[in-house]
Write a protein that holds these residues in place. Structure first.
Motif, mmCIF file in Angstrom:
data_model
loop_
_atom_site.group_PDB
_atom_site.id
_atom_site.type_symbol
_atom_site.label_atom_id
_atom_site.label_comp_id
_atom_site.label_asym_id
_atom_site.label_seq_id
_atom_site.Cartn_x
_atom_site.Cartn_y
_atom_site.Cartn_z
ATOM 1 N N GLU A 150 31.120 60.859 28.494
ATOM 2 C CA GLU A 150 31.125 59.863 29.560
ATOM 3 C C GLU A 150 30.593 58.516 29.099
ATOM 4 O OE1 GLU A 150 31.025 63.916 31.281
ATOM 5 O OE2 GLU A 150 29.892 62.846 29.747
ATOM 6 N N ALA A 151 29.775 58.510 28.035
ATOM 7 C CA ALA A 151 29.148 57.269 27.577
ATOM 8 C C ALA A 151 30.122 56.362 26.831
ATOM 9 C CB ALA A 151 27.944 57.584 26.689
ATOM 10 N N PHE A 152 31.168 56.933 26.250
ATOM 11 C CA PHE A 152 32.071 56.107 25.437
ATOM 12 C C PHE A 152 33.534 56.234 25.831
ATOM 13 C CE2 PHE A 152 31.334 60.130 23.152
ATOM 14 C CZ PHE A 152 32.632 60.610 23.054
ATOM 15 N N ILE A 153 33.838 56.950 26.902
ATOM 16 C CA ILE A 153 35.237 57.211 27.219
ATOM 17 C C ILE A 153 35.991 55.937 27.611
ATOM 18 C CG2 ILE A 153 34.749 57.759 29.640
ATOM 19 C CD1 ILE A 153 37.341 59.480 27.360
ATOM 20 N N ILE A 213 38.704 63.805 28.350
ATOM 21 C CA ILE A 213 39.539 63.022 27.431
ATOM 22 C C ILE A 213 41.026 63.124 27.790
ATOM 23 C CG2 ILE A 213 40.319 62.857 25.025
ATOM 24 C CD1 ILE A 213 37.470 63.407 24.157
ATOM 25 N N PRO A 214 41.593 64.316 28.034
ATOM 26 C CA PRO A 214 42.996 64.360 28.464
ATOM 27 C C PRO A 214 43.235 63.647 29.799
ATOM 28 C CG PRO A 214 42.308 66.505 27.669
ATOM 29 C CD PRO A 214 41.069 65.671 27.765
ATOM 30 N N LEU A 215 42.256 63.729 30.705
ATOM 31 C CA LEU A 215 42.422 63.081 32.007
ATOM 32 C C LEU A 215 42.565 61.574 31.868
ATOM 33 C CD1 LEU A 215 42.375 63.268 35.135
ATOM 34 C CD2 LEU A 215 39.883 63.032 34.986
ATOM 35 N N VAL A 216 41.805 60.978 30.963
ATOM 36 C CA VAL A 216 41.799 59.525 30.808
ATOM 37 C C VAL A 216 42.902 59.048 29.876
ATOM 38 C CG1 VAL A 216 40.420 57.557 30.003
ATOM 39 C CG2 VAL A 216 39.331 59.391 31.320
ATOM 40 N N MET A 217 43.166 59.801 28.813
ATOM 41 C CA MET A 217 44.014 59.295 27.730
ATOM 42 C C MET A 217 45.505 59.489 27.944
ATOM 43 S SD MET A 217 41.979 57.859 25.725
ATOM 44 C CE MET A 217 40.211 57.786 25.434
#
Length: 273
Positions: free
Chosen positions: A116-119, A209-213
């Motif tokens: 969450e800190a770097f997403i 990561i899959p949710l955002v990317m």
């Protein structure tokens, strides 16, 4: 040291209690999955068993595509992470070079950073590189995320390897790469398999990561696909339970076949073979 019957009894009771706490929810999910659709979702023994829930969940949820994406990403992450972790772990454990301790602790700091800190900055970096909505956007960040643990794990493993064996290999003229892959790695297989299994579980279960990317449906991984499936069938508990079992099954099967290596790597370190 001899253990009394009373101590054994207490140990078995405590272990049995913890086993029940872990198994009862799992049993509830399995029973719900084989209960005919349309039930209330409560914990009860069904009058009939309906295995068709798994087929229906598979077809409705398009889990074949999601499982393929998860399999591709997981295998890629595990292979690259394993190779790089073995190389870097051996370098930090057995090769002396300037600043090795500083570099190692900088890498180790990666264990302290949650995704969450770097997403958000990571998303913009990958978007500027034009690799969002591709498998690279799923594979590369998770390799970087797993490397800190992998290097730490393999460094500790190689530091416990008998130094006399390595020195003997060097006296015989073996290069560092020959020493690593031919002498050090084979008896370290249990620890390497343990690392692979842990990285596999973390990668397979990764959701943020899959949710955002990615936004394309064909690139969604299994946990992300399950989340969308849950939103579409929020009240059909039998289908949801069946879908959950489908998603969890590959990792459960993998652990079942590798459990001896996993336990050996957690407890024993260097193999006695």
């Amino acid at each position: 040291m001899k253990i009394s019957i009373g101590e054994k009894l207490v140990s078995y009771v405590v272990l049995g209690l913890f086993a029940a706490i872990a198994l009862i929810p799992l049993l509830g999910v399995i029973i719900t999955a084989i209960t005919p659709s349309g039930g209330s979702g409560g914990f009860h023994i069904p009058n009939t068993i309906d295995l068709g829930n798994f087929v229906e969940a598979w077809n409705r949820g398009h889990f074949a595509n999601y499982l393929f994406s998860s399999f591709l990403v997981t295998v890629s992450v595990v292979i690259v992470t394993t190779v790089l972790s073995v190389l870097a772990g051996f370098a930090f454990a057995r090769l002396k070079f300037f600043g090795s301790n500083i570099v190692f602790f900088v890498i180790l700091a990666g264990l302290l950073l949650p995704a969450e800190a770097f997403i958000i900055p990571l998303y913009y970096n990958l978007r500027s590189a034009h690799i969002t909505d591709t498998y690279w956007a799923l594979i590369l960040p998770q390799i970087a995320q797993s490397l800190a643990f992998g290097i730490f794990w393999m460094r500790n493993q190689f530091m416990s390897f008998p130094g006399e064996v390595i020195e003997a290999a060097r006296l015989d003229g073996a290069s560092d790469m020959r020493t690593l892959w031919g002498i050090v790695v084979p008896p370290s297989t249990p620890s390497i398999m343990t690392m692979c299994l842990l990285v596999s579980m973390w990668t397979w279960n990764e959701f943020l990561i899959p949710l955002v990317m990615v936004s394309r449906d064909e690139l969604r991984t299994a946990p992300l696909g399950l989340a969308f499936f849950q939103g579409q069938h929020a009240t059909d508990y039998s289908l949801l339970a069946s879908a959950g079992i489908i998603i969890a099954a590959p990792i459960v099967i993998l652990y079942f076949f590798l459990q001896r290596r996993f336990i050996s790597g957690m407890l024993g370190g260097i193999s006695s073979r």
